[in-house]
Motif scaffolding. Structure first.
Motif, PDB file in Angstrom:
ATOM      1  N   VAL A 195       0.881  -1.172   0.000  1.00 38.05           N
ATOM      2  CA  VAL A 195       0.000   0.000   0.000  1.00 38.05           C
ATOM      3  C   VAL A 195       0.913   1.214   0.000  1.00 38.05           C
ATOM      4  O   VAL A 195       1.865   1.277   0.772  1.00 38.05           O
ATOM      5  CB  VAL A 195      -0.913   0.017   1.249  1.00 38.05           C
ATOM      6  N   ARG A 196       0.637   2.163  -0.896  1.00 39.55           N
ATOM      7  CA  ARG A 196       1.421   3.402  -0.902  1.00 39.55           C
ATOM      8  C   ARG A 196       0.502   4.575  -1.200  1.00 39.55           C
ATOM      9  O   ARG A 196      -0.532   4.417  -1.841  1.00 39.55           O
ATOM     10  CB  ARG A 196       2.568   3.342  -1.913  1.00 39.55           C
ATOM     11  N   GLU A 197       0.907   5.742  -0.718  1.00 36.20           N
ATOM     12  CA  GLU A 197       0.181   6.960  -1.070  1.00 36.20           C
ATOM     13  C   GLU A 197       0.542   7.308  -2.498  1.00 36.20           C
ATOM     14  O   GLU A 197       1.715   7.384  -2.855  1.00 36.20           O
ATOM     15  CB  GLU A 197       0.567   8.107  -0.136  1.00 36.20           C
ATOM     16  N   ALA A 198      -0.481   7.510  -3.338  1.00 32.98           N
ATOM     17  CA  ALA A 198      -0.256   7.764  -4.759  1.00 32.98           C
ATOM     18  C   ALA A 198      -0.706   9.160  -5.184  1.00 32.98           C
ATOM     19  O   ALA A 198      -0.576   9.504  -6.350  1.00 32.98           O
ATOM     20  CB  ALA A 198      -0.976   6.710  -5.597  1.00 32.98           C
ATOM     21  N   GLY A 199      -1.222   9.937  -4.259  1.00 34.53           N
ATOM     22  CA  GLY A 199      -1.641  11.285  -4.610  1.00 34.53           C
ATOM     23  C   GLY A 199      -2.325  11.976  -3.448  1.00 34.53           C
ATOM     24  O   GLY A 199      -2.877  11.324  -2.559  1.00 34.53           O
ATOM     25  N   LYS A 200      -2.245  13.296  -3.480  1.00 30.10           N
ATOM     26  CA  LYS A 200      -2.879  14.105  -2.440  1.00 30.10           C
ATOM     27  C   LYS A 200      -3.296  15.424  -3.060  1.00 30.10           C
ATOM     28  O   LYS A 200      -2.503  16.069  -3.749  1.00 30.10           O
ATOM     29  CB  LYS A 200      -1.903  14.349  -1.288  1.00 30.10           C
ATOM     30  N   ILE A 201      -4.543  15.776  -2.826  1.00 34.13           N
ATOM     31  CA  ILE A 201      -5.080  17.048  -3.308  1.00 34.13           C
ATOM     32  C   ILE A 201      -5.659  17.790  -2.103  1.00 34.13           C
ATOM     33  O   ILE A 201      -6.343  17.181  -1.273  1.00 34.13           O
ATOM     34  CB  ILE A 201      -6.204  16.832  -4.346  1.00 34.13           C
TER      35      ILE A 201
END
Length: 147
Positions: free
Chosen positions: A21-27
């Motif tokens: 599991v990885r963070e793939a984006g943040k808005i």
């Protein structure tokens, strides 16, 4: 036309080690809300892919089970390469919490007796499901998380 970058196209798929599991984006929205996208990678890219029927059933099952464990989920979408899912949600949640929810949800898949919402009324491709396949892949992914 404005040039845009697609985060997943920048990822070197040869160097990842699934499952993960990885963070793939943040808005951050104009009103200050945080929307995060997580890469729930179940299969090793370019070495395996989940069959469409099993992926479709996993999508139905995880859509429910992940929402039981994580608040403010916007969507759980299968990757076109069929190696996992993208999870979009409102607010900050740790990778550990997302991974724990995924693992316990996959464990719940193993105990599932029926995939919900698999009628012509509820699903756009209701004939393309495999609970058996979903369980086979869930078992394989869980073994990978334990290694």
């Amino acid at each position: 036309m404005k040039e845009v970058e697609v985060e997943s196209f920048k990822l070197d798929h040869r160097k990842v080690d699934a499952p993960y599991v990885r963070e793939a984006g943040k808005i951050i929205t104009p009103s200050g809300d945080v929307i995060k996208k997580y890469d729930l990678r179940l299969m090793q890219p370019n070495q395996g892919a989940i069959s469409t029927a099993a992926l479709h059933s996993l999508e139905h099952l995880l859509a429910k089970y992940m929402r039981q464990r994580i608040d403010n989920i916007i969507d759980l979408s299968p990757m076109g390469c069929r190696t996992g899912f993208y999870l979009s949600k409102i607010g900050e949640t740790s990778l550990e919490t997302i991974e724990e929810a995924l693992v316990t949800s996959l464990q719940e898949v193993l105990a599932t007796k029926e995939v919900q919402a698999t009628t012509a009324k509820e699903c756009g491709n209701y004939r393309d499901h495999s609970l058996f396949g979903a369980k086979e892949y869930a078992q394989q992914v869980l073994a990978g998380f334990k290694e």
